[in-house]
Enzyme design. Structure first.
Site, short mmCIF file in Angstrom:
data_model
loop_
_atom_site.label_atom_id
_atom_site.label_comp_id
_atom_site.label_asym_id
_atom_site.label_seq_id
_atom_site.Cartn_x
_atom_site.Cartn_y
_atom_site.Cartn_z
N GLY A 230 0.80 -1.22 0.00
CA GLY A 230 0.00 0.00 0.00
C GLY A 230 0.83 1.27 0.00
N HIS A 231 0.14 2.39 -0.08
CA HIS A 231 0.80 3.69 -0.18
C HIS A 231 1.62 4.02 1.07
CE1 HIS A 231 -2.11 5.59 2.57
NE2 HIS A 231 -3.04 4.90 1.93
N ASN A 232 2.76 4.65 0.85
CA ASN A 232 3.66 5.13 1.91
C ASN A 232 4.30 4.00 2.72
OD1 ASN A 232 1.53 7.57 1.59
ND2 ASN A 232 3.52 8.37 2.21
N SER A 250 1.29 2.73 4.89
CA SER A 250 2.23 3.21 5.91
C SER A 250 2.78 2.09 6.79
CB SER A 250 1.59 4.30 6.78
OG SER A 250 1.23 5.41 5.99
#
Length: 322
Positions: A230-232, A250
């Site tokens: 996922g993002h970050n 994250s």
């Protein structure tokens, strides 16, 4: 986009504000005077004192915490306002404007591959048929991008990276804000993905770009087929993620982490160095380094194995008495 244009879009009177050109949306720590940030949770208020942001989207209840150096834009739902504004700063994957690709000596771009503007491809790298490389992407030396892999705009790939067929690097993460009526408003992700040297990514994996900042896969990591990152997220050096692992936004790991097939994490989880997680392990908390885990709910691996043996014995005993 200028601040006065943003205020008009949000239906806010611009009187009392100082206009400036807003470069983009940013996180508190990285924002500069030409950036806009938002605060939607009390835990982020402490970060305001060190932020250089020019303006902040904030709810009325937190308006008094905004330092005088920032212009405060008071809105009912800062997260929702941020989602609406994110579309104005979204990357163009294929703008068709810019410089022709720079192809290093000995590199091969096969027929049927698409390479966008301002792309850099290092020496001896191979871009195979059906691959798509978005604008501004950088690919290092001795890489192999296999058929039908998609590298979105501004992704940065190091040397000796293999990305197998069907994988998508740098697509938007799964992020939405919600209206009172229950509609889901897309958050356009304006960060990027960085893949360091000597990483191998299997077939049909997805690695999402950051909301802002970066998603990073560090040196030497090996990712099996059908993995979702996922993002970050930040994946530490020499980590191994086995097929169907799923990491929520994250998630961060230390070096040499091993996650078995179908293991997964919740968001904002940190996994320490040299941690091992058995297949289908469900990680819902931070894990200290040099430990082994398994099960759902997650427990230390020795405890999980004892629990599983006891459960099997209990089931056998119940079957005999029936």
């Amino acid at each position: 986009m200028r601040l006065f244009e943003i205020l008009k879009y949000l239906g806010i009177d611009s009187q009392g504000f100082s206009d400036f050109e807003v470069r983009g949306l940013s996180q508190l720590q990285e924002a500069q005077e030409c950036d806009l940030v938002y605060i939607d949770q009390d835990k982020y208020l402490d970060g305001l004192k060190d932020s250089k942001a020019g303006a902040v989207l904030v709810a009325q209840k937190n308006a008094s915490h905004i330092p005088s150096t920032m212009q405060k834009i008071i809105v009912p739902n800062p997260h929702l306002a941020f989602a609406y504004l994110s579309s104005f700063f979204a990357y163009e994957n294929f703008s068709f404007q810019g410089e022709d690709p720079k192809i290093g000596e000995g590199a091969i771009v096969m027929d049927g591959a698409y390479v966008g503007k301002d792309v850099e491809i290092g020496e001896r790298s191979v871009i195979m048929a059906g691959a798509v490389i978005g604008d501004g992407a950088k690919i290092g030396k001795d890489c192999k991008i296999y058929p039908n892999a998609v590298i979105y705009a501004h992704t940065e790939i190091g040397d000796r990276v293999y990305i197998h067929a069907g994988s998508v690097i740098g697509g938007d993460g799964f992020g939405y804000a919600h209206t009172q009526e229950g509609k889901h408003i897309k958050i356009f992700h304006n960060g990027k993905v960085i893949i360091e040297d000597d990483v191998e990514i299997g077939a049909n994996c997805t690695i999402d770009r950051a909301v802002f900042g970066e998603t990073r896969i560090k040196q030497g990591s090996k990712i099996d087929n059908l993995v979702q990152i996922g993002h970050n997220c930040v994946i530490g050096e020499h980590t191994i993620l086995v097929s169907q692992v799923g990491l929520a936004g994250s998630t961060t790991t230390g070096r040499n982490v091993v996650m078995g097939g179908q293991a997964g994490t919740g968001g904002h989880i940190h996994i320490g160095d040299f941690v091992q997680i058995a297949g289908r392990g469900a990680v819902g908390k931070n894990l200290p380094p040099h430990t082994k885990w398994g099960g759902h709910p997650l427990m230390e691996l020795d405890e999980w194995m004892k629990f599983y043996v006891s459960l099997r014995r209990m089931l056998k005993k119940n079957n005999k008495t029936q």
